[in-house]
Design a protein around this motif. Sequence first.
Motif, short mmCIF file in Angstrom:
data_model
loop_
_atom_site.label_atom_id
_atom_site.label_comp_id
_atom_site.label_asym_id
_atom_site.label_seq_id
_atom_site.Cartn_x
_atom_site.Cartn_y
_atom_site.Cartn_z
N CYS A 47 0.84 -1.20 0.00
CA CYS A 47 0.00 0.00 0.00
C CYS A 47 0.88 1.25 0.00
O CYS A 47 1.79 1.38 0.81
CB CYS A 47 -0.91 -0.01 1.22
N GLN A 54 -0.06 -6.41 1.15
CA GLN A 54 -1.39 -7.01 0.98
C GLN A 54 -1.41 -7.82 -0.31
O GLN A 54 -0.72 -7.51 -1.28
CB GLN A 54 -2.47 -5.92 0.88
N GLN A 58 -6.11 -2.06 -4.27
CA GLN A 58 -6.87 -1.31 -5.25
C GLN A 58 -5.96 -0.32 -5.96
O GLN A 58 -5.19 0.40 -5.33
CB GLN A 58 -8.03 -0.56 -4.56
N TYR A 68 -3.51 0.83 -3.14
CA TYR A 68 -3.95 1.10 -1.78
C TYR A 68 -4.76 -0.07 -1.22
O TYR A 68 -5.37 -0.83 -1.97
CB TYR A 68 -4.81 2.38 -1.73
N CYS A 69 -4.78 -0.15 0.12
CA CYS A 69 -5.56 -1.19 0.80
C CYS A 69 -7.04 -1.03 0.46
O CYS A 69 -7.74 -2.01 0.16
CB CYS A 69 -5.39 -1.11 2.31
N ASP A 70 -7.53 0.21 0.56
CA ASP A 70 -8.95 0.50 0.37
C ASP A 70 -9.11 2.01 0.19
O ASP A 70 -8.13 2.75 0.08
CB ASP A 70 -9.77 0.01 1.58
N ARG A 71 -10.36 2.46 0.15
CA ARG A 71 -10.66 3.88 -0.03
C ARG A 71 -10.09 4.73 1.10
O ARG A 71 -9.66 5.87 0.87
CB ARG A 71 -12.18 4.08 -0.10
N THR A 72 -10.09 4.19 2.30
CA THR A 72 -9.57 4.94 3.44
C THR A 72 -8.10 5.29 3.24
O THR A 72 -7.68 6.43 3.45
CB THR A 72 -9.74 4.13 4.75
N CYS A 73 -7.29 4.29 2.84
CA CYS A 73 -5.87 4.53 2.59
C CYS A 73 -5.67 5.47 1.40
O CYS A 73 -4.77 6.31 1.39
CB CYS A 73 -5.14 3.21 2.35
N GLN A 74 -6.52 5.30 0.38
CA GLN A 74 -6.39 6.15 -0.80
C GLN A 74 -6.65 7.62 -0.46
O GLN A 74 -5.93 8.52 -0.90
CB GLN A 74 -7.34 5.69 -1.91
#
Length: 476
Positions: A47, A54, A58, A68-74
Amino acid sequence: MENVAVFDSPGKGRGLKATKEFWAGDVIFSEASLSAVVFDSLAERVCHSCFRTQEKLQKCGQCKFAHYCDRTCQRAGWAEHKQECGAIKSFGKAPNENIRLVARILWRMDKEGSVVSDMQLTTLEELEDHISDMQEEEMQEFKVDIHNFLDYWPRNSKQHRIDDISHLFGVINCNGFTVSDQRGLQAVGVGLFPNLCLVNHNCWPNCTVILNHGKIELRSLGKIAEGEELMVSYVNYLNLSEERRRLLKTQYFFDCTCEHCNDHIKDDLKLGGREVDGVKPTEEQVKEATEYCFSRLEKMDNARLNGDYHEVVKICRDCIEKTEPVLADTHIYLLRMWSTLSEVQAYLQNFAEAADYARKMVEGYLKIYNPNNAALGMAAMRAGVNHWQAGEIEVGHSMVCKAYAILMVTHGPTHPITKDLEAMRMQTEMELRMFKQNEYVYHSMREAALKNKPMTMMNEPRSVEEGIKNLFHRRK
């Protein structure tokens, strides 16, 4: 940063000294990176915001490079990635990690200035770049990076002088710090930590550096008096003094004059012969065994890189059988053979043999390393796991406790590895009590538990370079 002060260190330039007394395990200071980027080789597996490894990440829908791991990390990483994203799209591809890091630093400096925090003790302009010390081949690569950076840097961003850009590349080249994954087991990126750049080197240091929850922590390895200089080791102490000096000169452009290098302390242990009943092998026998061991290391490493682990086992066993009767248990080549064989055999689930060689490795490390060295703690942890996997609960628990005591100093109680180790220590302690009460019942319950829930395989030992070998990162 009230715990430290900048001062002129004799023969070293600027350094940091303690302004109060510290004890083993104390955090002297912590520092967030000015900026950090993921290694080129791991761009799709780590990430770009939290640096977690991971399996499924994404991809950024715009540049297609950042993951990124998910939207939060992005969302968390967007402030740094926003300008980078547009630059990558315009350039047509992502440049190398050094170029990406310099660009991110410049964008931040353009926005916030050269001092981005009240805690920052130095400006980037004041840090050494050692450009004049570079060899011709390194200078050619350096110039290519500058050229590619100029093509990558957006025309609508603030333009900078070539000398300023070159200085930043030089600073990154000798002061870029390796950023590890969330558990601290693998180097996954490189970042710049200005205050850390002020900490000088000693082969037998009084401090260590660890990345913990996104920040580096400078931690004390023992008692440090008020006014004493704070020092870390840039290279692995397992190397001979001559090799450490060579690495420090070529990678960091200075001659090490520490006591351990000047007096070749422990070099005799690292290339010594095995003494049995007061009888030592001859110098010629030790030299012959050393040369044989060295000749097998390259073949072993190649087999490991190719994933031919049964060949690795064969090479290691052959070498150990021929050289173990002659070489001391602190001989660095023999230690490498034991370390590799234990790691590969654990991966192949031959736990009894893995445990045996992991224990020998730890016993050798204990005679060489500082008692609070992180490498010793990690080796003891591995040996503890191997012995637990082999059903040797008494030795396993002892090794886990030894590892926990070291990592409490080097990593601290909040680090993910220390937390894992604390859970392991409690589990092995419970199992040891059960074992002492009724050995037969313990083994029966253990066997049943393992059948119902197979043990997770060890991570695949991909290469000798995958671990974090040096404190600072330099592009090879």
